[in-house]
Design a protein around this motif. Sequence first.
Motif, PDB file in Angstrom:
ATOM      1  N   GLU A  29       0.813  -1.225   0.003  1.00  0.00           N
ATOM      2  CA  GLU A  29      -0.169  -0.002  -0.107  1.00  0.00           C
ATOM      3  C   GLU A  29       0.910   1.087   0.033  1.00  0.00           C
ATOM      4  N   THR A  30       0.621   2.146  -0.770  1.00  0.00           N
ATOM      5  CA  THR A  30       1.058   3.599  -0.815  1.00  0.00           C
ATOM      6  C   THR A  30      -0.052   4.600  -0.564  1.00  0.00           C
ATOM      7  N   ALA A  31       0.514   5.818   0.154  1.00  0.00           N
ATOM      8  CA  ALA A  31      -0.744   6.569   0.342  1.00  0.00           C
ATOM      9  C   ALA A  31      -0.012   7.910   1.266  1.00  0.00           C
ATOM     10  N   PRO A  32      -0.671   9.076   1.053  1.00  0.00           N
ATOM     11  CA  PRO A  32      -0.130  10.256   1.875  1.00  0.00           C
ATOM     12  C   PRO A  32      -0.390   9.633   3.208  1.00  0.00           C
ATOM     13  N   VAL A  33       0.234  10.305   4.154  1.00  0.00           N
ATOM     14  CA  VAL A  33       0.314   9.703   5.506  1.00  0.00           C
ATOM     15  C   VAL A  33      -1.200   9.731   6.229  1.00  0.00           C
ATOM     16  N   HIS A  34      -1.758  10.966   6.103  1.00  0.00           N
ATOM     17  CA  HIS A  34      -3.019  11.036   6.992  1.00  0.00           C
ATOM     18  C   HIS A  34      -4.066  10.328   6.377  1.00  0.00           C
ATOM     19  N   GLU A  35      -4.063  10.302   5.062  1.00  0.00           N
ATOM     20  CA  GLU A  35      -5.130   9.326   4.193  1.00  0.00           C
ATOM     21  C   GLU A  35      -4.816   7.854   4.461  1.00  0.00           C
ATOM     22  N   LEU A  36      -3.714   7.200   4.839  1.00  0.00           N
ATOM     23  CA  LEU A  36      -3.595   5.771   5.036  1.00  0.00           C
ATOM     24  C   LEU A  36      -3.942   5.602   6.342  1.00  0.00           C
ATOM     25  N   TYR A  37      -3.774   6.669   7.369  1.00  0.00           N
ATOM     26  CA  TYR A  37      -4.322   6.483   9.010  1.00  0.00           C
ATOM     27  C   TYR A  37      -5.804   6.635   9.062  1.00  0.00           C
ATOM     28  N   ALA A  38      -6.384   7.556   8.129  1.00  0.00           N
ATOM     29  CA  ALA A  38      -7.968   7.563   8.136  1.00  0.00           C
ATOM     30  C   ALA A  38      -8.703   6.411   7.355  1.00  0.00           C
ATOM     31  N   SER A  39      -8.158   6.041   6.314  1.00  0.00           N
ATOM     32  CA  SER A  39      -8.803   4.919   5.623  1.00  0.00           C
ATOM     33  C   SER A  39      -7.928   4.096   4.869  1.00  0.00           C
ATOM     34  N   PRO A  40      -7.061   2.963   5.476  1.00  0.00           N
ATOM     35  CA  PRO A  40      -6.342   1.992   4.765  1.00  0.00           C
ATOM     36  C   PRO A  40      -7.172   1.356   3.753  1.00  0.00           C
ATOM     37  N   PHE A 100      -3.043  -1.626  -7.443  1.00  0.00           N
ATOM     38  CA  PHE A 100      -4.115  -0.955  -7.833  1.00  0.00           C
ATOM     39  C   PHE A 100      -4.254   0.364  -7.432  1.00  0.00           C
ATOM     40  N   GLN A 101      -4.510   1.234  -8.595  1.00  0.00           N
ATOM     41  CA  GLN A 101      -4.954   2.751  -8.187  1.00  0.00           C
ATOM     42  C   GLN A 101      -5.889   2.646  -7.101  1.00  0.00           C
ATOM     43  N   VAL A 102      -5.809   3.408  -6.139  1.00  0.00           N
ATOM     44  CA  VAL A 102      -7.116   3.488  -5.193  1.00  0.00           C
ATOM     45  C   VAL A 102      -7.936   4.842  -5.823  1.00  0.00           C
ATOM     46  N   THR A 103      -9.267   4.837  -5.959  1.00  0.00           N
ATOM     47  CA  THR A 103      -9.838   5.701  -6.348  1.00  0.00           C
ATOM     48  C   THR A 103     -11.095   6.112  -5.507  1.00  0.00           C
ATOM     49  N   GLU A 104     -11.936   7.259  -5.555  1.00  0.00           N
ATOM     50  CA  GLU A 104     -12.970   7.601  -4.636  1.00  0.00           C
ATOM     51  C   GLU A 104     -13.882   6.804  -5.468  1.00  0.00           C
ATOM     52  N   ASP A 105     -15.116   7.020  -4.927  1.00  0.00           N
ATOM     53  CA  ASP A 105     -16.605   6.184  -5.137  1.00  0.00           C
ATOM     54  C   ASP A 105     -16.682   6.505  -6.693  1.00  0.00           C
ATOM     55  N   ASP A 106     -16.494   7.707  -7.005  1.00  0.00           N
ATOM     56  CA  ASP A 106     -17.166   8.431  -8.440  1.00  0.00           C
ATOM     57  C   ASP A 106     -15.874   7.963  -9.229  1.00  0.00           C
ATOM     58  N   GLY A 107     -14.750   7.308  -8.976  1.00  0.00           N
ATOM     59  CA  GLY A 107     -13.682   6.961  -9.743  1.00  0.00           C
ATOM     60  C   GLY A 107     -12.633   8.015  -9.961  1.00  0.00           C
ATOM     61  N   THR A 108     -12.604   9.109  -9.152  1.00  0.00           N
ATOM     62  CA  THR A 108     -11.715  10.000  -9.250  1.00  0.00           C
ATOM     63  C   THR A 108     -10.509   9.493  -8.656  1.00  0.00           C
ATOM     64  N   PHE A 118      -7.031  -7.343  -3.985  1.00  0.00           N
ATOM     65  CA  PHE A 118      -8.066  -7.713  -4.814  1.00  0.00           C
ATOM     66  C   PHE A 118      -9.306  -6.728  -4.325  1.00  0.00           C
ATOM     67  N   PHE A 119      -9.271  -6.597  -3.188  1.00  0.00           N
ATOM     68  CA  PHE A 119     -10.687  -6.173  -2.530  1.00  0.00           C
ATOM     69  C   PHE A 119     -10.257  -4.846  -1.641  1.00  0.00           C
ATOM     70  N   TRP A 120      -9.789  -3.920  -2.186  1.00  0.00           N
ATOM     71  CA  TRP A 120      -9.115  -2.654  -1.511  1.00  0.00           C
ATOM     72  C   TRP A 120     -10.349  -1.900  -1.592  1.00  0.00           C
ATOM     73  N   LYS A 121     -11.462  -1.730  -2.379  1.00  0.00           N
ATOM     74  CA  LYS A 121     -12.716  -0.995  -2.178  1.00  0.00           C
ATOM     75  C   LYS A 121     -13.262  -1.545  -0.809  1.00  0.00           C
ATOM     76  N   GLU A 122     -13.634  -2.819  -0.781  1.00  0.00           N
ATOM     77  CA  GLU A 122     -14.050  -3.438   0.735  1.00  0.00           C
ATOM     78  C   GLU A 122     -13.460  -2.826   1.755  1.00  0.00           C
ATOM     79  N   THR A 123     -12.039  -3.081   1.752  1.00  0.00           N
ATOM     80  CA  THR A 123     -11.027  -2.489   2.720  1.00  0.00           C
ATOM     81  C   THR A 123     -11.233  -1.394   3.185  1.00  0.00           C
ATOM     82  N   LEU A 124     -11.394  -0.368   1.924  1.00  0.00           N
ATOM     83  CA  LEU A 124     -11.345   1.210   2.400  1.00  0.00           C
ATOM     84  C   LEU A 124     -12.716   1.252   2.951  1.00  0.00           C
ATOM     85  N   HIS A 125     -13.635   0.683   2.418  1.00  0.00           N
ATOM     86  CA  HIS A 125     -15.148   1.232   2.980  1.00  0.00           C
ATOM     87  C   HIS A 125     -15.378   0.526   4.077  1.00  0.00           C
ATOM     88  N   GLY A 126     -14.761  -0.354   4.560  1.00  0.00           N
ATOM     89  CA  GLY A 126     -14.623  -1.115   6.149  1.00  0.00           C
ATOM     90  C   GLY A 126     -14.174  -0.360   6.905  1.00  0.00           C
TER      91      GLY A 126
END
Length: 129
Positions: A29-40, A100-108, A118-126
């Motif tokens: 996983e890669t992310a800006p630090v605050h986004e990763l802590y808020a929503s891995p 995989f590229q992580v996107t917002e719900d609208d694909g942004t 494979f289940f990054w969306k479910e993990t992100l939302h969970g």
Amino acid sequence: GLILITHDLGVVADVADKIAVMYAGRIVETAPVHELYASPAHPYTKGLLDSIPRLDQKGQELYAIKGLPPNLLRIPPGCAFNPRCPRAQDICRGEVPELFQVTEDDGTEQPGRGSACFFWKETLHGSRS
Ligand code: SF4
């Protein structure tokens, strides 16, 4: 610039702008630090964050990721985290997930965010619940 390599995500939060989480020798996983802590967006990252003691959960049992890290000479087939992952399914045991590229719900696109799950969306939302 500074590259800090640590097992302590609590330390990272204070000094880093971006995080790359590694498992079995691979970035998962890669992310800006605050986004990763808020929503891995990867179950391993979520497990690491859930394992950090919190003052508001005093007295509760501390979460621990089940099992042990793999022997690097015998990495499990498919996703290396699958024997320890609470979300693992058949595809995880047979295929290696790309980053995989992580996107917002609208694909942004979320700049700098990637997850090798494979289940990054479910993990992100969970993780937001
Ligand atoms: S790909 Fe499957 S086993 Fe690997 S982290 Fe994602 S859900 Fe878990």
